[in-house]
Design an enzyme around this catalytic site. Structure first.
Site, short mmCIF file in Angstrom:
data_model
loop_
_atom_site.label_atom_id
_atom_site.label_comp_id
_atom_site.label_asym_id
_atom_site.label_seq_id
_atom_site.Cartn_x
_atom_site.Cartn_y
_atom_site.Cartn_z
N PRO A 105 -6.86 45.57 -14.39
CA PRO A 105 -6.79 44.81 -13.16
C PRO A 105 -5.87 45.45 -12.15
O PRO A 105 -4.77 45.87 -12.46
CB PRO A 105 -6.23 43.47 -13.61
N GLU A 106 -6.35 45.50 -10.95
CA GLU A 106 -5.54 45.90 -9.81
C GLU A 106 -5.33 44.64 -8.98
O GLU A 106 -5.57 43.53 -9.46
CB GLU A 106 -6.27 47.00 -9.02
N LYS A 128 0.49 43.71 -9.13
CA LYS A 128 -0.53 43.37 -10.14
C LYS A 128 -0.01 42.34 -11.13
O LYS A 128 -0.60 42.15 -12.20
CB LYS A 128 -0.96 44.65 -10.88
N ARG A 141 -5.50 61.31 -14.31
CA ARG A 141 -6.53 60.28 -14.21
C ARG A 141 -7.63 60.72 -13.26
O ARG A 141 -7.41 61.53 -12.36
CB ARG A 141 -5.94 58.97 -13.70
#
Length: 276
Positions: free
Chosen positions: A2-3, A59, A266
């Site tokens: 989740p962002e 977040k 990433r």
DNA sequence: CCCCTCACCTGATCGC
DNA sequence: TGCGATCAGGTGAGGG
């Protein structure tokens, strides 16, 4: 997982469901989730408290309690809440914490699951909360987030734009998906050193961040595999992604082929045809 | 101080 | 089908 948009969706669901409730019972199924608190201290801090509201910071999910403390959750990759009107506490796979809440009319159980066990959940006093809050950067959907404030974050940094956008101390709430999407919308190459953006580009990126995050909140987040809202429903932003997870697909803007590059360990995605 | 790499964990998927 | 390698949305410690 989740962002900002996913955390916002979960926080709104929790607010609608448990604001005004009193915590009757707490069970910690995996003590590591509340470390460095002990399970007993966590239970003690939450039991019998009334939850006045639930919101979001970066977040984090932040529930305010009637004693001035805050019940905070960092979802990390796979943290997930659900709500059940049934009032039984029971073990389930990946279950980390159960919180039984009661209102005048109704009650139920908030369950917190975390497959990868990275998530954290604490009860913080005001001083500890301030310390955490101070470590987090500006909220990108707030009025304080302006082209000038974005410029002040980007200008001093020679790191790639995308890495700066992911740095929670500078801007809070942007993660891997929305960093790629915002750079695409702004037509800037995420690999460029942040300091090389000129003011017209900063303005475009500022606008792009707000548009992408705003639309993702409206769409209740992006669901790839794990993310679900409080009721178990998926978001719909995955249906309108322009570059994220679209390696080798065609750019909808210029027809070029979308590429994946690894930055800071990433994946980042971009269209080399129209992001400069 | 700045920035990058790695470790933390489990599960899904990919290539052989 | 089976199996090891790789990768996943986050983040903070540690090192150059």
């Amino acid at each position: 997982m989740p962002e900002l948009p996913e955390a916002e969706t979960i926080a709104r669901g929790l607010h609608a469901t448990i604001a005004g409730s009193r915590v009757e019972r707490v069970r910690v199924h995996r003590a590591e989730v509340v470390e460095p608190m002990t399970a007993a201290a966590f239970r003690r801090a939450l039991t019998d408290r009334r939850i006045t509201s639930v919101g979001r910071r970066a977040k984090w999910i932040v529930a305010s309690l009637d004693d001035g403390n805050r019940w905070v959750t960092q979802l990390r990759m796979t943290g997930r809440f659900d709500w059940s009107a049934a009032s039984r506490l029971q073990a389930r796979p990946h279950l980390s914490v159960s919180v039984l809440v009661q209102r005048a009319d109704t009650g139920g159980v908030i369950r917190f699951y975390d497959v990868r066990r990275f998530a954290r959940m604490w009860v913080l006093d005001p001083a500890a909360w301030s310390e955490l809050d101070a470590r987090l950067g500006i909220e990108p959907l707030s009025d304080e987030f302006t082209p000038a404030s974005l410029a002040s974050v980007l200008a001093p940094s020679r790191a790639p734009i995308r890495n700066v956008l992911l740095d929670q101390r500078r801007i809070a709430g942007i993660g891997n998906i929305y960093a790629s999407e915002a750079c695409y919308l702004a037509r800037v190459d995420p690999r460029r050193p942040a300091t090389t953006l000129v003011m017209p580009e900063v303005r475009k990126l500022h606008r792009a961040i707000r548009v992408v995050l705003g639309e993702a909140v409206e769409r209740r987040g992006t669901s790839f595999s794990d993310y679900r809202d409080l009721l178990g429903d998926e978001g719909t932003f995955q249906n309108v992604l322009d570059v994220y997870d679209r390696e080798d697909d065609t750019c909808r803007r210029c027809g070029d082929q979308i590429i994946r590059v690894v930055m800071a360990g990433r994946s980042a995605y971009l269209c080399p045809g129209c992001q400069k």
